[in-house]
Design a protein around this motif. Structure first.
Motif, PDB file in Angstrom:
ATOM      1  N   LEU A 143     -13.676  30.911   0.896  1.00 17.24           N
ATOM      2  CA  LEU A 143     -13.169  29.689  -0.149  1.00 17.24           C
ATOM      3  C   LEU A 143     -12.087  28.719   0.803  1.00 17.24           C
ATOM      4  O   LEU A 143     -12.637  27.752   0.083  1.00 17.24           O
ATOM      5  CB  LEU A 143     -11.457  30.361  -0.683  1.00 17.24           C
ATOM      6  N   LEU A 192     -15.454  26.063   1.227  1.00 19.01           N
ATOM      7  CA  LEU A 192     -15.807  25.614   0.648  1.00 19.01           C
ATOM      8  C   LEU A 192     -14.932  24.486   0.079  1.00 19.01           C
ATOM      9  O   LEU A 192     -15.147  23.412  -0.756  1.00 19.01           O
ATOM     10  CB  LEU A 192     -15.747  26.981  -0.497  1.00 19.01           C
ATOM     11  N   VAL A 193     -14.005  25.059  -0.046  1.00 18.79           N
ATOM     12  CA  VAL A 193     -13.165  23.714  -0.652  1.00 18.79           C
ATOM     13  C   VAL A 193     -13.226  22.654   0.660  1.00 18.79           C
ATOM     14  O   VAL A 193     -13.138  21.805   0.346  1.00 18.79           O
ATOM     15  CB  VAL A 193     -11.212  23.925  -0.882  1.00 18.79           C
ATOM     16  N   THR A 245     -14.240  19.115  -0.525  1.00 21.55           N
ATOM     17  CA  THR A 245     -12.782  17.759  -0.168  1.00 21.55           C
ATOM     18  C   THR A 245     -13.892  17.200   0.652  1.00 21.55           C
ATOM     19  O   THR A 245     -13.087  15.667   0.890  1.00 21.55           O
ATOM     20  CB  THR A 245     -11.861  18.414   0.407  1.00 21.55           C
ATOM     21  N   LEU A 248     -16.349  15.030  -0.986  1.00 15.57           N
ATOM     22  CA  LEU A 248     -15.880  14.059  -2.118  1.00 15.57           C
ATOM     23  C   LEU A 248     -15.368  12.519  -0.928  1.00 15.57           C
ATOM     24  O   LEU A 248     -15.486  11.618  -1.594  1.00 15.57           O
ATOM     25  CB  LEU A 248     -15.245  15.202  -3.326  1.00 15.57           C
ATOM     26  N   LEU A 249     -14.912  12.814  -0.498  1.00 12.10           N
ATOM     27  CA  LEU A 249     -14.171  11.971   0.573  1.00 12.10           C
ATOM     28  C   LEU A 249     -15.220  11.111   1.231  1.00 12.10           C
ATOM     29  O   LEU A 249     -14.573   9.779   1.630  1.00 12.10           O
ATOM     30  CB  LEU A 249     -13.144  12.950   1.110  1.00 12.10           C
ATOM     31  N   THR A 288     -17.171  10.018   0.697  1.00 14.70           N
ATOM     32  CA  THR A 288     -17.969   8.467  -0.279  1.00 14.70           C
ATOM     33  C   THR A 288     -16.315   7.162  -0.316  1.00 14.70           C
ATOM     34  O   THR A 288     -16.772   5.840  -0.128  1.00 14.70           O
ATOM     35  CB  THR A 288     -17.572   8.532  -2.049  1.00 14.70           C
ATOM     36  N   PHE A 344       0.368  12.986  -0.522  1.00 14.85           N
ATOM     37  CA  PHE A 344       0.723  11.849  -1.875  1.00 14.85           C
ATOM     38  C   PHE A 344       0.204  10.941  -0.116  1.00 14.85           C
ATOM     39  O   PHE A 344      -0.109   9.732  -1.192  1.00 14.85           O
ATOM     40  CB  PHE A 344       1.991  11.763  -3.115  1.00 14.85           C
ATOM     41  N   SER A 393      -3.084  10.135   1.060  1.00 10.41           N
ATOM     42  CA  SER A 393      -3.961  10.513  -0.133  1.00 10.41           C
ATOM     43  C   SER A 393      -4.286   8.787   0.276  1.00 10.41           C
ATOM     44  O   SER A 393      -5.103   8.511  -0.663  1.00 10.41           O
ATOM     45  CB  SER A 393      -3.682  11.052  -1.227  1.00 10.41           C
ATOM     46  N   LEU A 394      -2.449   8.118  -0.798  1.00 14.67           N
ATOM     47  CA  LEU A 394      -3.010   7.361  -0.773  1.00 14.67           C
ATOM     48  C   LEU A 394      -3.593   6.368   0.078  1.00 14.67           C
ATOM     49  O   LEU A 394      -3.949   4.801  -0.193  1.00 14.67           O
ATOM     50  CB  LEU A 394      -1.068   6.697  -0.864  1.00 14.67           C
ATOM     51  N   ILE A 401      -6.186  14.498   5.403  1.00 15.34           N
ATOM     52  CA  ILE A 401      -6.073  15.313   3.995  1.00 15.34           C
ATOM     53  C   ILE A 401      -6.419  16.302   4.086  1.00 15.34           C
ATOM     54  O   ILE A 401      -6.682  17.286   3.925  1.00 15.34           O
ATOM     55  CB  ILE A 401      -6.829  13.830   3.322  1.00 15.34           C
ATOM     56  N   ILE A 435      -4.473  18.623   5.737  1.00 13.01           N
ATOM     57  CA  ILE A 435      -3.791  19.309   4.167  1.00 13.01           C
ATOM     58  C   ILE A 435      -4.524  20.465   3.627  1.00 13.01           C
ATOM     59  O   ILE A 435      -3.341  21.020   3.096  1.00 13.01           O
ATOM     60  CB  ILE A 435      -2.988  18.542   4.100  1.00 13.01           C
ATOM     61  N   ALA A 436      -6.033  20.530   4.177  1.00 14.28           N
ATOM     62  CA  ALA A 436      -6.489  21.259   2.720  1.00 14.28           C
ATOM     63  C   ALA A 436      -6.820  22.243   3.401  1.00 14.28           C
ATOM     64  O   ALA A 436      -6.400  23.026   2.306  1.00 14.28           O
ATOM     65  CB  ALA A 436      -7.712  20.417   2.413  1.00 14.28           C
ATOM     66  N   GLY A 476      -3.723  24.128   3.213  1.00 13.52           N
ATOM     67  CA  GLY A 476      -3.506  25.072   2.251  1.00 13.52           C
ATOM     68  C   GLY A 476      -4.450  26.075   1.771  1.00 13.52           C
ATOM     69  O   GLY A 476      -3.754  27.115   1.012  1.00 13.52           O
ATOM     70  N   VAL A 477      -4.934  25.905   2.309  1.00 17.66           N
ATOM     71  CA  VAL A 477      -6.380  27.261   2.361  1.00 17.66           C
ATOM     72  C   VAL A 477      -6.240  28.284   2.694  1.00 17.66           C
ATOM     73  O   VAL A 477      -5.994  29.317   2.276  1.00 17.66           O
ATOM     74  CB  VAL A 477      -8.577  26.540   1.787  1.00 17.66           C
ATOM     75  N   ILE A 480      -3.584  16.273  -5.619  1.00 19.96           N
ATOM     76  CA  ILE A 480      -2.793  14.236  -5.047  1.00 19.96           C
ATOM     77  C   ILE A 480      -4.747  14.170  -3.744  1.00 19.96           C
ATOM     78  O   ILE A 480      -4.716  13.337  -3.773  1.00 19.96           O
ATOM     79  CB  ILE A 480      -2.187  15.290  -4.360  1.00 19.96           C
ATOM     80  N   MET A 523      -7.184  12.050  -4.371  1.00 27.12           N
ATOM     81  CA  MET A 523      -6.690  10.674  -5.182  1.00 27.12           C
ATOM     82  C   MET A 523      -8.045   9.335  -4.756  1.00 27.12           C
ATOM     83  O   MET A 523      -7.923   8.904  -5.313  1.00 27.12           O
ATOM     84  CB  MET A 523      -5.157  10.048  -4.532  1.00 27.12           C
TER      85      MET A 523
END
Lengths: 313, 606
Positions: free
Chosen positions: A15, A18-19, A23, A26-27, A29, A270, A273-274, A281, A284-285, A288-289, B158, B161
């Motif tokens: 897990l 994978l996460v 992530t 996706l990031l 990009t 937040f 990420s902003l 990030i 954090i991911a 979190g996992v 989040i 984003m």
């Protein structure tokens, strides 16, 4: 038992991989946007490319991911693009703030839900109606509104509790307790609404099982049947609910932290990420996992202890 | 190894009488069309009405408003409620709150549609695939969805984003995927169930393609639960979108409840009503969706069993004269009536005026088909009738004492000590979480009040007496580690532990292998002689009766149709029903190799 633990741990690692992988992909990009944010709008393409090369962001995403992973497994999660602070300690510190709200809320939720669920499943009638009503009210009021409502009543109007802010437990336990009271109440109400209904449902099912009747025919007391037998058997599915509850509380905490201006995981995620602070990030991911894995593993172990059949599988 | 999981056993072990009443009731309810039942439910009508009204307001926004959602007028900053052109006032930047509220309804509606829609599409497709195709596919989808479920979705929304660019529609798309495990579970479970049903097999045999089987049969069955889940998911999509907008995730150009609440919250001290409107509207929408979901669930799925007070004692309509009556019999049941009230409230008698007697040390066979009321009669004597049952009339004397109308506590004094019970299905009658020995010890101690050590010694001796080769090992086993035949021996040991005067055995051998059946009956016969106890043997099998019973009582549809000494009834049955049952048994005995009615292969699973 060891095989069992190893298998659960393996699932957690997969897990995590994978996460973080998804992530990162996706990031990846948005690396160029990040470079532009750092350099400002006046940056020429050459300067941007220079920064990208310097940070290693021009390499293929997959190479960068494995580079990140290789460092991460050694405990090095890099540093923030903006503040240059190391990621891991900052993330840990923020996570602890959020956990100091979630853990008390979860404990309260479990105690109250077990009590309410067992009470209404073994008494029925009016008692059941009351506890069902409590659950329904907790369920239909969005946590966000509840949080703001309680702040308005207890902090703004009555001034019993601080509206916002957080004091670490190490500084002043009393102030800490006051600063987390309303957030804990909000999370607990939402949690109990969900979990008490689950415990109640499981208990009703268990109390209708054949073995309950057979135990009754041996003259065993009602208390023992409800607590020792039915609750014990209802406990194992309830544990799964509890681990999912933890995860959903974690999500809920991210939003309501904002109401109370708690310096927790949510606002941190937040902001990172902003700004597109990719190393933060990713940290954090990953944490979190990691948290989810620990919670799931604990649940599985407790489940194995409660439910003799689970030990075999 | 264990056959006790799964819906099969569940229906099998439920007293069939209850089931019949419930099914008749459900059949009556099913005659009314679904939409008509929904329209009769005030909770459905009110919540659906509120939602339709609110979303109509949203659709009619252009007609109902004079301003744009982001049209700021600095002269109107924090305008109070009732300002001309600003019915609900204006916010901190002078935007019309009424306009923004209506636009927010549309944002919420789109969030709900995207979130629930994606969850439905992903969940249904994955559920169909995971449920219908083979084990490998199922394992893969199962695993994937478990992973999705264990990650906190809001955190993912989040941190993604930078990818979504804060577009709430993109965010809701991802959220829809995160919601899909719930739908996946529902669909997969139903598909697995439907797949095992005959009509899909029939369709497969008749040459329909896989795709058509899936769409025609499965989607039809699955639609109810999906509609229900849809309502709840729409609610959580709206709540999450608001939460994220409150945090600031997403474009500030998009009017939404979350953004409005956030701005109202900042302005709480200046203009408290700004915070009120979006909160009320958001609260109203999510509450309506949840209550609508509950109403749909109650109507489409039927009401769930209601809890009852444990240890409340059996319900009695009118108490029989409770004074002690002289009775030389051990048990004297007279004119016993038991009724069930179905979910619709109609009471139906399943035992009507049963009278029977049992003498000390006598073995009486109570024979009849499923649903004849024989088990209900036995349960009433034990005081363990299900909560839905009501004793409508009659009396049960045990050793001259009236049992009807006793509290559970008063019955408990008799249970285990004077009256004991052996169930039909051995596996489901042992608590799966405790070792076999611990369960028996608890019973012995409750009944006899002896020390733990003494109880243990007694239980071990009993297990040995009941034909268990290695009592210590069985004592320390969990129920799932022993075979069905052994479990039944364990239960017999538990029942006779306190030398009861009456043993009620409810189909004690039906669920077992044929060879084990005979051994269990032998054991019962030996114990009966040894302990000189009376036995009420409930069975549908005349062969079993012939083996060990002194007297036979035949029941049909809640009444006794014939009673007499075993030999007399066998030689000279009066009632046609008895003759029919006897005939069936004689046929069966000529083909003795037949397996028992419900005998899952249960070899010794040591």
């Amino acid at each position: 038992m060891l095989v069992y633990i190893a298998r659960r741990l393996g699932a957690g690692i997969i897990l995590a991989l994978l996460v973080t992988f998804i992530t990162f992909m996706l990031l990846s990009t948005s690396f160029e946007d990040v470079a532009l944010t750092i350099l400002g709008p006046a940056a020429t393409p050459e300067v941007t490319a220079g920064l990208m090369a310097e940070k290693g962001w021009d390499r293929p995403a997959i190479v960068q991911y494995f580079d990140w992973l290789a460092h991460a497994v050694q405990g090095d999660f890099g540093e923030s693009v903006y503040t240059s602070l190391p990621v891991a300690p900052t993330v840990m510190q923020r996570l602890l703030v959020t956990l100091s709200v979630i853990v008390p809320a979860l404990l309260l939720t479990v105690v109250l839900s077990t009590f309410l669920g067992v009470w209404s499943a073994s008494r029925g009638g009016v008692v059941d109606k009351i506890s069902q009503g409590i659950s329904l009210v907790g369920y239909i009021v969005p946590g966000l509104l509840l949080a703001i409502g309680l702040v308005v009543i207890f902090a703004v109007q009555l001034k019993w509790l601080p509206a916002t802010g957080f004091t670490p437990i190490s500084e002043d336990p009393g102030a800490w307790a006051r600063s987390i009271t309303i957030p804990v109440i909000v999370l607990t109400i939402g949690g109990v609404a969900n979990m008490a209904a689950q415990v109640r449902g499981r208990m009703i099912d268990e109390l209708r099982q054949d073995y309950v009747r057979t135990l009754r025919t041996r003259g065993i007391s009602t208390t023992s049947i409800v607590i020792r037998h039915a609750l014990r058997n209802a406990g194992s599915p309830a544990l799964t609910v509890m681990s999912l509850e933890f995860i959903s509380m974690f999500g809920g905490a991210l939003i309501i932290e904002n109401v109370f201006a708690l310096p927790g995981y949510g606002s941190f995620a937040f902001n990172a990420s902003l700004q597109g602070d990719i190393p933060v990030i990713m940290g954090i991911a990953a944490f979190g996992v990691l948290l989810v894995t620990v919670v799931n593993l604990t649940t599985d172990l407790a489940n194995g202890w409660l439910n003799p059949k689970a030990r075999v599988h | 190894m264990s056959t006790q999981d799964g819906p099969l056993t569940e229906t099998m072990t439920t007293p069939s009488t209850e089931l019949i009443v419930a099914m008749e009731d459900a059949a009556a309810a099913a005659r009314t069309p679904m939409w008509r039942r929904l329209l009769k439910d005030p909770q459905f009508v009110v919540t659906a009405g509120i939602l339709i009204f609110i979303f109509m307001l949203g659709l009619l926004t252009p007609l109902l408003t004079q301003h744009g959602p982001n049209e700021a007028d600095l002269s109107m900053v924090n305008a109070p409620v009732g300002t001309p052109g600003y019915p609900l006032g204006a916010d901190e930047t002078g935007r019309d709150i009424w306009t923004r509220l209506l636009h927010s309804i549309n944002t919420a509606a789109i969030s709900a549609l995207i979130g629930a829609g994606v969850a439905l599409v992903v969940g249904v497709i994955a559920g169909l695939v995971g449920g219908y195709f083979g084990k490998v596919t199922r394992a893969v989808t199962e695993w994937t969805f478990n992973l999705v479920m264990t990650f906190p979705g809001i955190l993912l929304l989040i941190i993604l984003m930078p990818v979504t660019g804060g577009d709430y529609r993109f965010t809701m798309l991802i959220f829809g995927v995160l919601l899909s495990p719930g739908i996946y579970r529902i669909v997969r479970n139903l598909v697995v169930g439907v797949k095992n049903e005959l009509y899909v097999d029939a369709a497969r045999v008749s040459g329909l393609g896989n795709l058509r089987i899936l769409s025609r049969h499965v989607l039809f069955v699955v639609r109810g639960p999906i509609i229900i889940a849809g309502a709840f998911m729409a609610g959580s999509a709206i709540a999450v979108q608001s939460g994220l907008a409150f945090l600031g995730v997403g474009s500030i150009q998009i009017p939404s409840f979350g953004a409005m609440i956030s701005s109202g919250f900042r302005n709480l001290y200046v203009a408290p009503t700004q915070f009120l409107w979006p909160s009320l509207m958001l609260g109203l929408i999510t509450a309506s969706l949840v209550l609508l979901g509950n109403a749909l669930r109650d109507t489409l799925e039927g009401s769930k069993p209601k809890p009852v007070k444990v240890g409340r004692g059996q319900k009695v309509v009118e108490r029989a004269e409770t004074q002690q009556r002289d009775s030389t019999r051990l048990v004297e049941i007279s004119d016993l009536g038991i009724a069930y009230r179905g979910p619709s409230g109609r009471a139906r008698e399943v035992v009507s005026g049963v009278s029977l007697t049992i003498d000390r040390g006598q073995v009486v066979g109570l024979v009849g088909e499923s649903g004849s009321g024989k088990t209900q009669t036995a349960f009433a004597t034990l005081g363990v009738l299900p909560a839905e049952a009501i004793i409508t009339r009659g009396s049960i004397l045990f050793d001259g004492e009236e049992l009807v109308g006793r509290t559970d506590k008063q019955m408990r004094a008799l249970r285990g000590t004077a009256i004991a019970y052996i169930p039909q299905e051995p596996m489901s009658n042992l608590d799966p979480s405790y070792r076999v020995g611990a369960q028996l010890v608890e019973g012995v101690r409750a009944a006899l009040g002896v020390s733990r050590k003494e109880a243990r010694a007694r239980v071990l001796a009993l297990l040995e007496r009941c034909g268990i080769a290695d009592p210590v090992r069985t004592f320390d086993s969990y129920p799932h580690e022993i075979s069905g035949g052994m479990a039944q021996r364990v239960l017999i040991a538990g029942a006779v532990a306190s030398r009861p005067r009456l043993l009620i055995a409810d189909e004690p051998s039906t669920a077992l292998d044929v060879t084990v059946q005979a051994e269990i009956l032998d054991l019962l016969r030996d114990l009966q002689a040894e302990l000189d106890m009376a036995i009420l043997l409930v069975t549908h099998n005349f062969g079993v009766v012939a083996d060990i019973c002194d007297r036979i009582v035949v029941m049909k549809k809640g009444v006794i149709v014939e009673a007499g000494a075993t030999l007399d009834v066998f030689r000279n049955p009066h009632d046609d029903y008895t003759k029919m049952l006897l005939g069936a048994i004689l046929d069966e005995s000529t083909v003795r190799t037949d397996p028992a009615v419900v005998a899952p292969a249960e070899g010794a699973v040591r």
